[in-house]
Design a protein around this motif. Structure first.
Motif, PDB file in Angstrom:
ATOM      1  N   THR A  82      75.895  65.852  35.443  1.00 47.20           N
ATOM      2  CA  THR A  82      75.920  67.219  34.914  1.00 47.20           C
ATOM      3  C   THR A  82      77.360  67.688  34.682  1.00 47.20           C
ATOM      4  OG1 THR A  82      73.858  67.686  36.064  1.00 47.20           O
ATOM      5  CG2 THR A  82      75.135  69.579  35.359  1.00 47.20           C
ATOM      6  N   VAL A  83      78.257  67.382  35.613  1.00 47.72           N
ATOM      7  CA  VAL A  83      79.646  67.860  35.453  1.00 47.72           C
ATOM      8  C   VAL A  83      80.306  67.220  34.227  1.00 47.72           C
ATOM      9  CG1 VAL A  83      80.103  68.540  37.853  1.00 47.72           C
ATOM     10  CG2 VAL A  83      80.508  66.172  37.159  1.00 47.72           C
ATOM     11  N   ASN A 103      78.646  68.343  43.239  1.00 46.28           N
ATOM     12  CA  ASN A 103      79.276  68.546  41.931  1.00 46.28           C
ATOM     13  C   ASN A 103      80.741  68.949  42.079  1.00 46.28           C
ATOM     14  OD1 ASN A 103      77.183  67.792  40.240  1.00 46.28           O
ATOM     15  ND2 ASN A 103      76.217  69.804  40.334  1.00 46.28           N
TER      16      ASN A 103
END
Ligand code: ADP
Length: 174
Positions: free
Chosen positions: A75-76, A107
């Motif tokens: 996601t990052v 994250n």
């Protein structure tokens, strides 16, 4: 001035009013919000990534500064590729907290340049989840208070009309 872009990631299988509320509130805080559909989470899904994106696109159509995209992988990494430095998540019940906390700290390790903010759910959506929408629909219940018409139509297409007595919900849907 640089635009403040936030990424709102999730499975959205399917989108419901709790998700829409979080996206709407994030859209009032940030210049731009990207609703990011995680293509293959480690949980069984009812809808394909394309179907989830299509439903979200209709559900978010009233929010001009919200766009919907799908992604794979970290996601990052996706956030960075979109110019987003903030991840938005929603918090419902206390049991969400541990998971969100763990994910936010992970994250943070993976992308120290990207921060997570959690918005508290609205009172009326505190117990609303995608699983509940699917479960209630499959059991023959009315989900029109939980999710927009585009999702009700998609559920009907995917699962067929449910009778009042309901049907067994295969665990793959939940
Ligand atoms: P996940 O990302 O864990 O697969 P979802 O796709 O269902 O979960 O949800 C995406 C995000 O929206 C998560 O941060 C989740 O906590 C949040 N969310 C889900 N339902 C609600 C709700 N009823 N109210 C507020 N936030 C919610």
């Amino acid at each position: 001035m640089t635009q403040k872009i936030a990424l709102y990631p999730g499975s959205f299988d399917p989108v419901h009013y709790g998700h829409i509320d979080i996206a709407q509130r994030a859209a009032a805080i940030f210049d731009h919000v990207i609703v990011a559909v995680y293509e293959s989470p480690k949980k069984p899904l009812l809808f394909s990534p394309q179907e989830r994106v299509a439903m979200l696109t209709v559900a978010m159509a009233h929010l001009p500064n919200v766009t919907v995209r799908s992604y794979r992988g970290l996601t990052v990494k996706f956030a960075r590729s979109q110019g987003a430095h903030v991840l938005v998540r929603g918090l419902r019940v206390i049991s969400d907290f541990e998971m969100e906390y763990q994910m936010a700290l992970t994250n943070q390790q993976l992308g120290p340049d990207i921060d997570t903010i959690c918005l508290m759910t609205r009172y009326e959506y505190a117990f609303l989840s995608a699983s509940l929408v699917k479960e209630v629909f499959a059991a023959g219940g009315d989900v029109s208070q939980m999710t927009p018409p585009v999702v009700v139509e998609a559920l009907l297409k995917k699962l067929g009309p449910r009778n009042a007595n309901g049907v067994e919900v295969p665990s793959i849907m939940l």
